[in-house]
Design an enzyme around this catalytic site. Structure first.
Site, PDB file in Angstrom:
ATOM      1  N   LYS A   1      27.115  36.649  42.278  1.00 41.22           N
ATOM      2  CA  LYS A   1      26.148  37.678  42.641  1.00 41.22           C
ATOM      3  C   LYS A   1      26.833  38.978  43.065  1.00 41.22           C
ATOM      4  O   LYS A   1      26.315  40.074  42.812  1.00 41.22           O
ATOM      5  CB  LYS A   1      25.228  37.164  43.749  1.00 41.22           C
ATOM      6  CG  LYS A   1      24.285  36.056  43.294  1.00 41.22           C
ATOM      7  CD  LYS A   1      23.334  36.519  42.191  1.00 41.22           C
ATOM      8  CE  LYS A   1      22.272  35.493  41.887  1.00 41.22           C
ATOM      9  NZ  LYS A   1      21.318  35.949  40.844  1.00 41.22           N
TER      10      LYS A   1
ATOM     11  N   TYR B   1      28.419  30.725  43.444  1.00 43.47           N
ATOM     12  CA  TYR B   1      27.186  31.500  43.544  1.00 43.47           C
ATOM     13  C   TYR B   1      27.363  32.876  44.195  1.00 43.47           C
ATOM     14  O   TYR B   1      27.029  33.902  43.578  1.00 43.47           O
ATOM     15  CB  TYR B   1      26.110  30.694  44.271  1.00 43.47           C
ATOM     16  CG  TYR B   1      24.812  31.439  44.419  1.00 43.47           C
ATOM     17  CD1 TYR B   1      23.944  31.573  43.336  1.00 43.47           C
ATOM     18  CD2 TYR B   1      24.464  32.039  45.622  1.00 43.47           C
ATOM     19  CE1 TYR B   1      22.754  32.280  43.459  1.00 43.47           C
ATOM     20  CE2 TYR B   1      23.277  32.742  45.752  1.00 43.47           C
ATOM     21  CZ  TYR B   1      22.433  32.867  44.665  1.00 43.47           C
ATOM     22  OH  TYR B   1      21.268  33.571  44.783  1.00 43.47           O
TER      23      TYR B   1
END
Length: 248
Positions: A172, A168
């Site tokens: 990002k 994650y």
């Protein structure tokens, strides 16, 4: 923007921050396209927005399905002819157990990147012909404070104490660089592209986080809406939260 209603597409808009963004856009008089993988859930969200006096239309949109994204772009072209605002909100945290350094499962990491990075590329590329027909198009990519290498390596910042994950936060961080690249490429055309850190909000998405947040989805949506609605003073190629620029 012109005197015509602004056309805004929000991906992952049937709940959470995405829905809060869509609701706020509608309150501002925009025509909102509620993108959702499940069309029935998108239709339910759009109906709620209309019940509150807004203009909203559901649109089937799974960002990991290139054919579906192309079909959505064709639908927007046929019904509206252009797109003024694109908010790439759809994202997944993925299975955190599959993202631990030392026991990483690549399939799990790839699934996160398919939505959080490659899905954004797919949607932007499909939407560009529509955005180019806008008087002043805006793209806002919903990133995360976990993407800030400055914050996550600062011992005084709570983000440095979140367990390490190779999915994650890395996806990002890559999204932030993607934002910069599209901003560089599109600035001459007047299409402004920015990333935002909405903060951890008390939504379904944040249920697995190792801390509790008191921020609402509407709180998280505020910075998205701000970057999507600024006039000529709007920056491009930046990363922002409620307080201004977020350090890379």
């Amino acid at each position: 923007m012109s005197d015509e209603a602004t056309i805004a597409l929000v991906t992952g808009a049937n709940k959470g921050i995405g829905r809060a963004v869509a609701e706020r856009f509608a309150q501002l008089g925009m025509t909102v396209l509620v993108g959702a993988r499940d069309l029935a859930k998108g239709a339910e969200a759009a109906a709620g927005i209309r019940a509150a006096g807004g203009v909203a239309h559901p649109i089937a949109l799974d960002v990991t399905d290139p054919r579906g994204v192309t079909a959505a772009a064709e639908e927007i072209t046929g019904r509206f002819g252009r797109l003024d605002v694109l908010v790439n909100n759809a994202g997944i945290a993925g299975e955190l157990g599959a993202q631990s350094p030392g026991s990483t499962q690549l399939d799990g990491v790839r699934a996160v990147f398919e939505t959080n990075l490659f899905g954004v590329v797919t949607v932007i590329e499909a939407a560009l012909p529509l955005l180019r027909r806008s008087f002043a198009a805006r793209i806002v990519n919903v990133s995360s404070g976990t993407a800030s290498m400055t914050w996550t390596t600062d011992a005084t910042c709570y983000l440095s104490r979140i367990p390490a994950a190779v999915g994650y936060p890395v996806s990002k961080a890559a999204l932030n660089m993607l934002t910069v690249q599209y901003a560089k490429a599109l600035s001459r055309e007047g299409i402004l592209v920015n990333a935002v850190a909405p903060g951890a909000c008390a939504t379904d998405f944040a249920k697995g986080l190792p801390y509790r947040s008191t921020r609402t989805a509407a709180d998280g949506a505020a910075i998205v809406v701000r970057l999507a609605t600024l006039g000529r003073e709007c920056p491009t190629g930046g990363f922002f939260d409620d307080n201004g620029k977020v350090p890379w």
